[in-house]
Write an enzyme that holds these catalytic residues in place. Structure first.
Site, PDB file in Angstrom:
ATOM      1  N   ASP A  79       0.839  -1.199   0.000  1.00 58.82           N
ATOM      2  CA  ASP A  79       0.000   0.000   0.000  1.00 58.82           C
ATOM      3  C   ASP A  79       0.870   1.245   0.000  1.00 58.82           C
ATOM      4  OD1 ASP A  79      -2.215   1.608   0.172  1.00 58.82           O
ATOM      5  OD2 ASP A  79      -2.789   1.005   2.197  1.00 58.82           O
ATOM      6  N   LYS A  80       0.229   2.383  -0.256  1.00 58.09           N
ATOM      7  CA  LYS A  80       0.894   3.689  -0.070  1.00 58.09           C
ATOM      8  C   LYS A  80      -0.011   4.555   0.785  1.00 58.09           C
ATOM      9  CE  LYS A  80      -0.984   7.323  -1.852  1.00 58.09           C
ATOM     10  NZ  LYS A  80      -1.189   8.654  -1.565  1.00 58.09           N
ATOM     11  N   HIS A  81       0.584   5.502   1.481  1.00 53.30           N
ATOM     12  CA  HIS A  81      -0.227   6.432   2.278  1.00 53.30           C
ATOM     13  C   HIS A  81       0.421   7.801   2.225  1.00 53.30           C
ATOM     14  CE1 HIS A  81      -3.526   6.840   5.195  1.00 53.30           C
ATOM     15  NE2 HIS A  81      -2.799   7.819   5.701  1.00 53.30           N
ATOM     16  N   SER A  82      -0.421   8.819   2.164  1.00 53.41           N
ATOM     17  CA  SER A  82       0.093  10.193   2.136  1.00 53.41           C
ATOM     18  C   SER A  82      -0.174  10.844   3.484  1.00 53.41           C
ATOM     19  CB  SER A  82      -0.633  10.952   1.022  1.00 53.41           C
ATOM     20  OG  SER A  82      -0.672  12.323   1.296  1.00 53.41           O
ATOM     21  N   THR A 119      -9.320  10.528   1.199  1.00 51.41           N
ATOM     22  CA  THR A 119      -9.598   9.577   0.119  1.00 51.41           C
ATOM     23  C   THR A 119     -10.994   8.964   0.253  1.00 51.41           C
ATOM     24  OG1 THR A 119      -7.255   9.140   0.017  1.00 51.41           O
ATOM     25  CG2 THR A 119      -8.663   7.527  -1.030  1.00 51.41           C
ATOM     26  N   ARG A 167      -9.089  15.010  16.415  1.00 49.92           N
ATOM     27  CA  ARG A 167      -7.986  15.902  16.016  1.00 49.92           C
ATOM     28  C   ARG A 167      -8.425  16.850  14.906  1.00 49.92           C
ATOM     29  NH1 ARG A 167      -4.257  12.087  13.574  1.00 49.92           N
ATOM     30  NH2 ARG A 167      -2.852  13.812  13.197  1.00 49.92           N
ATOM     31  N   SER A 182      -1.334   7.580  13.862  1.00 52.00           N
ATOM     32  CA  SER A 182      -2.565   7.487  13.085  1.00 52.00           C
ATOM     33  C   SER A 182      -2.343   6.664  11.818  1.00 52.00           C
ATOM     34  CB  SER A 182      -3.030   8.907  12.725  1.00 52.00           C
ATOM     35  OG  SER A 182      -4.024   8.867  11.738  1.00 52.00           O
ATOM     36  N   LYS A 186      -3.281   2.122  11.311  1.00 56.11           N
ATOM     37  CA  LYS A 186      -4.140   1.556  10.256  1.00 56.11           C
ATOM     38  C   LYS A 186      -3.340   0.645   9.340  1.00 56.11           C
ATOM     39  CE  LYS A 186      -5.446   5.754   8.649  1.00 56.11           C
ATOM     40  NZ  LYS A 186      -5.575   6.948   9.449  1.00 56.11           N
ATOM     41  N   LYS A 187      -2.152   1.118   8.954  1.00 60.93           N
ATOM     42  CA  LYS A 187      -1.388   0.388   7.937  1.00 60.93           C
ATOM     43  C   LYS A 187      -0.838  -0.919   8.508  1.00 60.93           C
ATOM     44  CE  LYS A 187      -2.517   3.157   4.972  1.00 60.93           C
ATOM     45  NZ  LYS A 187      -3.249   2.833   3.755  1.00 60.93           N
TER      46      LYS A 187
HETATM   47  N1  URA Z   1      -3.242  10.664   7.363  1.00 61.17           N
HETATM   48  C1  URA Z   1      -3.679   9.925   8.402  1.00 61.17           C
HETATM   49  O1  URA Z   1      -4.196   8.825   8.214  1.00 61.17           O
HETATM   50  N2  URA Z   1      -3.527  10.397   9.635  1.00 61.17           N
HETATM   51  C2  URA Z   1      -2.939  11.598   9.894  1.00 61.17           C
HETATM   52  O2  URA Z   1      -2.826  11.956  11.044  1.00 61.17           O
HETATM   53  C3  URA Z   1      -2.488  12.377   8.799  1.00 61.17           C
HETATM   54  C4  URA Z   1      -2.647  11.886   7.538  1.00 61.17           C
END
Ligand code: URA
Length: 434
Positions: A79-82, A119, A167, A182, A186-187
Protein backbone atom coordinates in the site's frame (compact mmCIF):
# COMPACT_ATOMS: atom_id res chain seq x y z
CA UNK A 1 -6.08 3.54 35.19
CA UNK A 2 -7.23 7.15 34.99
CA UNK A 3 -7.27 9.05 31.67
CA UNK A 4 -6.70 12.33 33.56
CA UNK A 5 -3.45 11.07 35.06
CA UNK A 6 -2.17 10.04 31.61
CA UNK A 7 -3.14 13.40 30.06
CA UNK A 8 -1.48 15.23 32.98
CA UNK A 9 1.77 13.36 32.37
CA UNK A 10 1.82 14.43 28.71
CA UNK A 11 0.87 17.99 29.73
CA UNK A 12 3.76 18.09 32.26
CA UNK A 13 6.28 16.57 29.82
CA UNK A 14 6.60 13.35 31.81
CA UNK A 15 6.48 10.10 29.86
CA UNK A 16 3.40 7.90 30.27
CA UNK A 17 4.36 4.23 30.43
CA UNK A 18 3.77 1.80 27.55
CA UNK A 19 0.93 0.22 29.55
CA UNK A 20 -0.70 3.60 30.11
CA UNK A 21 -0.60 4.50 26.40
CA UNK A 22 -1.96 1.07 25.45
CA UNK A 23 -4.75 1.55 27.96
CA UNK A 24 -5.49 5.00 26.50
CA UNK A 25 -5.61 3.56 22.96
CA UNK A 26 -8.00 0.84 24.09
CA UNK A 27 -10.06 3.45 25.91
CA UNK A 28 -10.38 5.45 22.68
CA UNK A 29 -11.75 2.34 20.99
CA UNK A 30 -14.05 1.23 23.81
CA UNK A 31 -15.38 4.65 24.77
CA UNK A 32 -13.77 4.57 28.24
CA UNK A 33 -11.95 7.76 27.16
CA UNK A 34 -14.34 10.68 26.48
CA UNK A 35 -14.16 13.12 23.53
CA UNK A 36 -12.98 15.86 25.90
CA UNK A 37 -10.19 13.61 27.17
CA UNK A 38 -9.24 12.57 23.63
CA UNK A 39 -9.04 16.26 22.60
CA UNK A 40 -6.98 17.22 25.64
CA UNK A 41 -4.60 14.29 25.08
CA UNK A 42 -4.19 15.17 21.40
CA UNK A 43 -3.41 18.82 22.16
CA UNK A 44 -0.94 17.93 24.94
CA UNK A 45 0.80 15.42 22.63
CA UNK A 46 0.95 18.02 19.85
CA UNK A 47 2.48 20.65 22.13
CA UNK A 48 4.88 18.49 24.14
CA UNK A 49 5.45 15.30 22.11
CA UNK A 50 5.36 11.74 23.41
CA UNK A 51 9.03 10.85 22.89
CA UNK A 52 10.17 7.92 20.75
CA UNK A 53 9.06 5.21 23.17
CA UNK A 54 5.71 6.90 23.70
CA UNK A 55 5.14 7.25 19.96
CA UNK A 56 5.87 3.55 19.38
CA UNK A 57 3.69 2.52 22.33
CA UNK A 58 0.76 4.65 21.09
CA UNK A 59 1.16 3.34 17.51
CA UNK A 60 1.18 -0.31 18.58
CA UNK A 61 -1.59 0.28 21.11
CA UNK A 62 -3.77 1.84 18.42
CA UNK A 63 -2.92 -0.95 15.95
CA UNK A 64 -3.94 -3.53 18.56
CA UNK A 65 -7.14 -1.67 19.51
CA UNK A 66 -8.82 -3.84 16.84
CA UNK A 67 -8.05 -6.76 14.53
CA UNK A 68 -4.72 -7.19 12.74
CA UNK A 69 -5.32 -8.73 9.31
CA UNK A 70 -3.34 -11.63 7.84
CA UNK A 71 -3.35 -12.37 4.12
CA UNK A 72 -2.52 -15.40 1.97
CA UNK A 73 -2.51 -14.08 -1.58
CA UNK A 74 -0.71 -14.97 -4.83
CA UNK A 75 1.18 -11.69 -4.83
CA UNK A 76 2.54 -9.09 -2.43
CA UNK A 77 0.11 -7.19 -0.20
CA UNK A 78 1.21 -3.55 -0.28
CA UNK A 79 0.00 0.00 0.00
CA UNK A 80 0.89 3.69 -0.07
CA UNK A 81 -0.23 6.43 2.28
CA UNK A 82 0.09 10.19 2.14
CA UNK A 83 0.49 12.47 5.13
CA UNK A 84 -2.13 14.73 3.55
CA UNK A 85 -2.29 17.57 1.08
CA UNK A 86 -4.54 19.43 -1.33
CA UNK A 87 -5.47 18.06 -4.74
CA UNK A 88 -3.72 14.87 -3.66
CA UNK A 89 -5.73 12.05 -5.22
CA UNK A 90 -2.81 9.70 -6.01
CA UNK A 91 -4.49 6.82 -4.14
CA UNK A 92 -7.42 6.64 -6.56
CA UNK A 93 -5.05 5.97 -9.46
CA UNK A 94 -2.24 4.14 -7.70
CA UNK A 95 -4.35 1.46 -5.96
CA UNK A 96 -5.87 0.18 -9.24
CA UNK A 97 -2.55 0.59 -11.11
CA UNK A 98 -0.78 -1.55 -8.50
CA UNK A 99 -3.60 -4.11 -8.69
CA UNK A 100 -3.06 -4.27 -12.46
CA UNK A 101 0.62 -5.03 -11.73
CA UNK A 102 -0.27 -8.06 -9.54
CA UNK A 103 -0.10 -6.34 -6.15
CA UNK A 104 -2.96 -6.75 -3.65
CA UNK A 105 -3.91 -3.40 -2.12
CA UNK A 106 -6.21 -3.28 0.93
CA UNK A 107 -6.00 0.52 1.11
CA UNK A 108 -7.38 1.66 4.45
CA UNK A 109 -7.80 5.40 4.11
CA UNK A 110 -9.04 8.39 6.06
CA UNK A 111 -11.56 11.16 5.66
CA UNK A 112 -10.67 14.84 5.24
CA UNK A 113 -8.43 16.08 8.02
CA UNK A 114 -8.03 19.78 8.79
CA UNK A 115 -7.54 21.57 5.47
CA UNK A 116 -6.64 18.38 3.57
CA UNK A 117 -8.93 16.17 1.52
CA UNK A 118 -9.65 12.56 2.46
CA UNK A 119 -9.60 9.58 0.12
CA UNK A 120 -12.75 8.10 1.67
CA UNK A 121 -14.74 11.28 1.07
CA UNK A 122 -13.55 11.16 -2.55
CA UNK A 123 -14.64 7.52 -2.99
CA UNK A 124 -18.04 8.33 -1.48
CA UNK A 125 -18.47 11.22 -3.95
CA UNK A 126 -19.30 8.43 -6.43
CA UNK A 127 -23.03 7.72 -6.09
CA UNK A 128 -23.76 4.42 -4.35
CA UNK A 129 -20.24 3.79 -3.10
CA UNK A 130 -19.91 2.85 0.55
CA UNK A 131 -16.33 3.02 1.74
CA UNK A 132 -17.20 1.81 5.25
CA UNK A 133 -17.38 -1.95 4.67
CA UNK A 134 -16.84 -5.09 6.74
CA UNK A 135 -13.61 -7.04 6.88
CA UNK A 136 -15.26 -9.90 4.94
CA UNK A 137 -16.25 -7.46 2.16
CA UNK A 138 -12.75 -5.98 2.12
CA UNK A 139 -11.27 -9.47 1.70
CA UNK A 140 -13.76 -10.36 -1.02
CA UNK A 141 -13.10 -7.22 -3.08
CA UNK A 142 -9.31 -7.37 -2.69
CA UNK A 143 -9.33 -11.05 -3.79
CA UNK A 144 -11.61 -10.32 -6.78
CA UNK A 145 -10.31 -6.95 -8.04
CA UNK A 146 -6.86 -6.64 -6.44
CA UNK A 147 -7.66 -3.41 -4.58
CA UNK A 148 -10.21 -1.79 -2.31
CA UNK A 149 -10.02 1.79 -1.06
CA UNK A 150 -11.99 1.71 2.16
CA UNK A 151 -12.35 3.17 5.63
CA UNK A 152 -11.04 1.33 8.63
CA UNK A 153 -13.70 -1.27 9.30
CA UNK A 154 -15.15 -1.09 12.81
CA UNK A 155 -12.59 -3.73 13.72
CA UNK A 156 -9.43 -2.13 12.25
CA UNK A 157 -7.64 0.47 14.38
CA UNK A 158 -10.87 1.79 15.97
CA UNK A 159 -8.74 3.97 18.24
CA UNK A 160 -7.51 5.90 15.21
CA UNK A 161 -10.99 6.37 13.84
CA UNK A 162 -11.94 8.11 17.07
CA UNK A 163 -8.77 10.16 17.61
CA UNK A 164 -8.64 11.19 13.92
CA UNK A 165 -12.14 12.69 14.07
CA UNK A 166 -11.32 14.53 17.31
CA UNK A 167 -7.99 15.90 16.02
CA UNK A 168 -9.65 17.12 12.83
CA UNK A 169 -11.85 19.56 14.72
CA UNK A 170 -9.46 20.43 17.62
CA UNK A 171 -6.56 21.91 15.62
CA UNK A 172 -4.49 18.96 16.82
CA UNK A 173 -3.25 17.49 13.56
CA UNK A 174 0.29 18.73 12.93
CA UNK A 175 2.18 16.42 15.30
CA UNK A 176 4.86 13.93 14.25
CA UNK A 177 3.79 11.54 17.02
CA UNK A 178 0.07 11.68 16.30
CA UNK A 179 0.43 11.47 12.52
CA UNK A 180 2.81 8.52 12.91
CA UNK A 181 0.45 6.68 15.26
CA UNK A 182 -2.57 7.49 13.09
CA UNK A 183 -1.12 6.37 9.77
CA UNK A 184 0.79 3.35 11.00
CA UNK A 185 -1.90 1.99 13.32
CA UNK A 186 -4.14 1.56 10.26
CA UNK A 187 -1.39 0.39 7.94
CA UNK A 188 0.14 -2.12 10.37
CA UNK A 189 -3.35 -3.46 11.19
CA UNK A 190 -3.91 -4.05 7.48
CA UNK A 191 -1.18 -6.73 7.55
CA UNK A 192 0.94 -5.16 4.79
CA UNK A 193 4.12 -6.66 3.35
CA UNK A 194 5.33 -3.31 2.04
CA UNK A 195 4.43 0.36 2.33
CA UNK A 196 5.47 3.57 0.58
CA UNK A 197 4.79 6.82 2.42
CA UNK A 198 4.28 10.11 0.65
CA UNK A 199 5.36 12.74 3.16
CA UNK A 200 4.16 16.11 1.95
CA UNK A 201 6.05 19.35 2.55
CA UNK A 202 4.95 22.90 1.81
CA UNK A 203 2.12 25.35 2.21
CA UNK A 204 -0.61 22.75 1.65
CA UNK A 205 0.96 20.12 3.93
CA UNK A 206 0.90 19.65 7.69
CA UNK A 207 4.71 19.82 7.63
CA UNK A 208 5.63 23.24 6.27
CA UNK A 209 9.44 22.93 6.27
CA UNK A 210 11.85 20.27 4.93
CA UNK A 211 13.22 19.66 8.47
CA UNK A 212 9.72 18.93 9.84
CA UNK A 213 8.92 16.67 6.88
CA UNK A 214 12.23 14.81 7.28
CA UNK A 215 11.52 14.24 10.98
CA UNK A 216 8.06 12.86 10.17
CA UNK A 217 9.38 10.67 7.35
CA UNK A 218 12.13 9.24 9.58
CA UNK A 219 9.63 8.61 12.38
CA UNK A 220 7.26 6.80 10.01
CA UNK A 221 9.94 4.74 8.27
CA UNK A 222 11.68 3.71 11.50
CA UNK A 223 8.46 2.88 13.36
CA UNK A 224 7.04 0.83 10.46
CA UNK A 225 10.25 -1.10 9.77
CA UNK A 226 10.61 -1.65 13.54
CA UNK A 227 7.17 -3.27 13.42
CA UNK A 228 8.35 -5.58 10.56
CA UNK A 229 6.65 -3.80 7.68
CA UNK A 230 9.22 -2.98 4.93
CA UNK A 231 8.67 0.74 4.37
CA UNK A 232 10.26 3.66 2.52
CA UNK A 233 9.18 7.29 2.15
CA UNK A 234 9.41 10.11 -0.34
CA UNK A 235 9.24 13.75 0.67
CA UNK A 236 7.18 15.42 -2.02
CA UNK A 237 6.12 18.94 -2.87
CA UNK A 238 2.89 20.48 -1.61
CA UNK A 239 3.56 24.15 -2.42
CA UNK A 240 0.84 23.97 -5.05
CA UNK A 241 -2.13 21.62 -5.43
CA UNK A 242 -0.94 18.27 -6.80
CA UNK A 243 -3.89 18.10 -9.21
CA UNK A 244 -5.52 21.28 -10.50
CA UNK A 245 -8.81 20.28 -8.81
CA UNK A 246 -9.64 20.30 -5.09
CA UNK A 247 -12.89 18.84 -3.77
CA UNK A 248 -14.23 15.33 -3.73
CA UNK A 249 -16.10 14.71 -7.01
CA UNK A 250 -13.81 17.13 -8.87
CA UNK A 251 -10.73 15.14 -7.86
CA UNK A 252 -12.41 11.86 -8.83
CA UNK A 253 -13.10 13.38 -12.26
CA UNK A 254 -9.44 14.39 -12.64
CA UNK A 255 -8.31 10.85 -11.78
CA UNK A 256 -10.72 9.41 -14.35
CA UNK A 257 -9.36 11.79 -16.99
CA UNK A 258 -5.80 10.65 -16.20
CA UNK A 259 -6.78 6.96 -16.17
CA UNK A 260 -8.69 7.55 -19.40
CA UNK A 261 -5.41 8.48 -21.11
CA UNK A 262 -5.17 12.25 -20.54
CA UNK A 263 -2.10 12.52 -18.32
CA UNK A 264 -1.84 16.23 -19.18
CA UNK A 265 -5.08 16.77 -17.20
CA UNK A 266 -2.82 16.58 -14.13
CA UNK A 267 0.86 16.07 -15.06
CA UNK A 268 2.26 16.34 -11.53
CA UNK A 269 -0.36 13.89 -10.24
CA UNK A 270 0.56 11.43 -13.00
CA UNK A 271 4.32 11.75 -12.42
CA UNK A 272 4.05 11.35 -8.65
CA UNK A 273 1.78 8.31 -8.97
CA UNK A 274 4.40 6.68 -11.21
CA UNK A 275 7.27 7.60 -8.86
CA UNK A 276 5.55 6.29 -5.71
CA UNK A 277 4.32 3.12 -7.39
CA UNK A 278 7.76 2.47 -8.87
CA UNK A 279 9.44 2.82 -5.48
CA UNK A 280 6.90 0.45 -3.92
CA UNK A 281 7.44 -2.19 -6.61
CA UNK A 282 11.20 -1.85 -6.05
CA UNK A 283 10.61 -2.51 -2.32
CA UNK A 284 8.93 -5.78 -3.36
CA UNK A 285 12.16 -6.77 -5.10
CA UNK A 286 11.88 -5.28 -8.60
CA UNK A 287 14.76 -3.53 -10.35
CA UNK A 288 15.01 0.27 -9.91
CA UNK A 289 13.17 1.97 -12.76
CA UNK A 290 11.32 -1.19 -13.86
CA UNK A 291 8.48 -0.51 -11.42
CA UNK A 292 7.91 2.97 -12.78
CA UNK A 293 7.57 1.56 -16.29
CA UNK A 294 5.00 -0.99 -15.08
CA UNK A 295 2.88 1.64 -13.31
CA UNK A 296 3.04 3.98 -16.32
CA UNK A 297 1.97 1.13 -18.62
CA UNK A 298 -0.87 0.13 -16.26
CA UNK A 299 -2.27 3.66 -16.45
CA UNK A 300 -1.66 4.29 -20.15
CA UNK A 301 -3.05 0.92 -21.28
CA UNK A 302 -6.36 1.48 -19.47
CA UNK A 303 -5.69 -1.45 -17.11
CA UNK A 304 -5.83 0.85 -14.06
CA UNK A 305 -9.15 2.29 -15.28
CA UNK A 306 -10.60 -1.25 -15.62
CA UNK A 307 -9.61 -2.11 -12.05
CA UNK A 308 -10.95 1.20 -10.76
CA UNK A 309 -14.33 0.62 -12.44
CA UNK A 310 -14.52 -2.94 -11.07
CA UNK A 311 -13.66 -1.72 -7.58
CA UNK A 312 -16.32 1.02 -7.70
CA UNK A 313 -18.93 -1.50 -8.87
CA UNK A 314 -18.03 -3.98 -6.11
CA UNK A 315 -18.33 -1.15 -3.56
CA UNK A 316 -21.90 -0.35 -4.62
CA UNK A 317 -21.25 2.25 -7.35
CA UNK A 318 -22.38 2.35 -10.98
CA UNK A 319 -21.24 -0.46 -13.33
CA UNK A 320 -19.80 1.86 -16.00
CA UNK A 321 -17.50 4.33 -14.23
CA UNK A 322 -14.85 3.66 -16.90
CA UNK A 323 -17.19 4.96 -19.64
CA UNK A 324 -20.01 7.21 -18.48
CA UNK A 325 -18.42 8.67 -15.39
CA UNK A 326 -19.35 12.26 -16.28
CA UNK A 327 -23.04 11.41 -15.98
CA UNK A 328 -22.56 9.92 -12.52
CA UNK A 329 -20.53 12.53 -10.65
CA UNK A 330 -22.45 15.35 -8.93
CA UNK A 331 -22.10 18.93 -10.24
CA UNK A 332 -22.32 22.14 -8.20
CA UNK A 333 -24.92 24.67 -9.43
CA UNK A 334 -22.57 27.71 -9.33
CA UNK A 335 -19.25 27.61 -11.22
CA UNK A 336 -17.50 30.99 -11.23
CA UNK A 337 -14.03 32.11 -12.32
CA UNK A 338 -11.54 33.60 -9.88
CA UNK A 339 -9.96 36.64 -11.60
CA UNK A 340 -6.22 37.24 -11.07
CA UNK A 341 -5.97 40.25 -8.73
CA UNK A 342 -2.95 41.61 -10.68
CA UNK A 343 -0.69 40.83 -13.64
CA UNK A 344 2.56 38.87 -13.33
CA UNK A 345 3.93 35.40 -12.69
CA UNK A 346 2.09 33.07 -10.31
CA UNK A 347 4.85 32.55 -7.74
CA UNK A 348 3.04 30.95 -4.80
CA UNK A 349 -0.12 29.26 -3.57
CA UNK A 350 -1.08 29.08 0.10
CA UNK A 351 -2.23 25.47 -0.09
CA UNK A 352 -3.69 25.45 3.41
CA UNK A 353 -5.85 28.48 2.57
CA UNK A 354 -7.05 26.75 -0.61
CA UNK A 355 -7.94 23.63 1.39
CA UNK A 356 -9.81 25.72 3.95
CA UNK A 357 -11.69 27.50 1.16
CA UNK A 358 -12.94 24.08 0.04
CA UNK A 359 -13.91 23.17 3.62
CA UNK A 360 -15.78 26.52 3.79
CA UNK A 361 -17.70 25.59 0.64
CA UNK A 362 -18.86 22.42 2.44
CA UNK A 363 -16.29 20.05 0.91
CA UNK A 364 -14.87 19.19 4.38
CA UNK A 365 -16.03 19.23 7.99
CA UNK A 366 -16.11 22.05 10.59
CA UNK A 367 -17.39 19.63 13.27
CA UNK A 368 -17.31 15.81 13.32
CA UNK A 369 -20.99 15.42 12.44
CA UNK A 370 -20.96 17.67 9.32
CA UNK A 371 -22.03 16.06 6.05
CA UNK A 372 -19.60 16.69 3.22
CA UNK A 373 -20.89 18.16 -0.06
CA UNK A 374 -19.21 16.04 -2.77
CA UNK A 375 -19.84 18.50 -5.62
CA UNK A 376 -18.10 21.65 -4.36
CA UNK A 377 -14.46 22.70 -4.68
CA UNK A 378 -12.03 24.34 -7.05
CA UNK A 379 -10.91 23.48 -10.56
CA UNK A 380 -8.26 24.67 -12.99
CA UNK A 381 -6.03 26.12 -10.26
CA UNK A 382 -3.23 27.69 -12.25
CA UNK A 383 0.23 26.10 -11.99
CA UNK A 384 3.15 27.95 -10.41
CA UNK A 385 5.36 29.76 -12.89
CA UNK A 386 2.50 30.73 -15.25
CA UNK A 387 2.19 34.39 -16.43
CA UNK A 388 -1.26 35.96 -16.01
CA UNK A 389 -2.90 39.28 -16.90
CA UNK A 390 -5.08 41.03 -14.31
CA UNK A 391 -8.57 39.43 -14.50
CA UNK A 392 -7.44 36.14 -16.13
CA UNK A 393 -8.98 33.15 -14.35
CA UNK A 394 -6.56 31.58 -11.85
CA UNK A 395 -9.14 28.95 -10.77
CA UNK A 396 -12.87 28.21 -10.85
CA UNK A 397 -15.03 27.94 -7.73
CA UNK A 398 -17.74 25.24 -7.67
CA UNK A 399 -20.32 26.19 -5.03
CA UNK A 400 -23.76 25.20 -3.79
CA UNK A 401 -24.83 28.85 -3.25
CA UNK A 402 -23.82 32.14 -4.83
CA UNK A 403 -22.79 33.77 -1.51
CA UNK A 404 -20.51 30.77 -0.80
CA UNK A 405 -19.01 31.23 -4.26
CA UNK A 406 -18.31 34.94 -3.69
CA UNK A 407 -16.59 34.22 -0.36
CA UNK A 408 -14.45 31.45 -1.89
CA UNK A 409 -13.41 33.71 -4.80
CA UNK A 410 -12.01 36.23 -2.29
CA UNK A 411 -10.28 33.44 -0.32
CA UNK A 412 -8.63 32.03 -3.44
CA UNK A 413 -7.49 35.51 -4.50
CA UNK A 414 -5.96 35.97 -1.04
CA UNK A 415 -4.19 32.59 -1.35
CA UNK A 416 -2.24 33.38 -4.52
CA UNK A 417 1.07 35.27 -4.78
CA UNK A 418 1.73 37.00 -8.08
CA UNK A 419 5.08 38.53 -9.00
CA UNK A 420 8.64 37.67 -8.09
CA UNK A 421 10.86 34.90 -9.34
CA UNK A 422 9.78 31.59 -10.91
CA UNK A 423 9.64 29.33 -7.84
CA UNK A 424 11.75 26.19 -7.68
CA UNK A 425 9.29 23.41 -6.89
CA UNK A 426 10.62 19.94 -7.68
CA UNK A 427 8.03 17.19 -7.34
CA UNK A 428 10.17 14.84 -5.22
CA UNK A 429 12.42 16.56 -2.68
CA UNK A 430 14.03 13.56 -1.04
CA UNK A 431 13.88 9.79 -0.64
CA UNK A 432 13.99 8.24 2.82
CA UNK A 433 15.06 4.61 2.66
CA UNK A 434 14.72 1.96 5.38
N1 URA B 1 -3.24 10.66 7.36
C1 URA B 1 -3.68 9.92 8.40
O1 URA B 1 -4.20 8.83 8.21
N2 URA B 1 -3.53 10.40 9.64
C2 URA B 1 -2.94 11.60 9.89
O2 URA B 1 -2.83 11.96 11.04
C3 URA B 1 -2.49 12.38 8.80
C4 URA B 1 -2.65 11.89 7.54
Amino acid sequence: MDARAIIAKVRDRQSPTTEELRWFANGLASGAVSDAQAGAFAMAALLNGLGEEGRIALTLGMRDSGDVLKWRMDGPVMDKHSTGGVGDCVSLILAPALAACGVFVPMISGRGLGHTGGTLDKMEAIPGVTAQISEAELRRIVAKVGCAVVGATGSIAPADKRLYAVRDVCAAVESVDLITASILSKKLAAGLEGLILDVKVGTGAFMKTPDEARALARSLVDTANGAACPTAAMITDMNEPLAPTLGNALEVATCLEVMGGDRLAAPRLFDLTVALGGRLLALAGGAEGEGEEKIRAAIESGAAMDRFAQMVFEMGGPPDMDKDWRTHLPDAPFVVPVPAPEAGMVSGWNGQALGLAVVGLGGGRQVETDKVDPAVGLSATIPLGREVQKGDPIAFVHARRDDDAARAVAEVQAAVSIGGADPDHPLVHERIDP
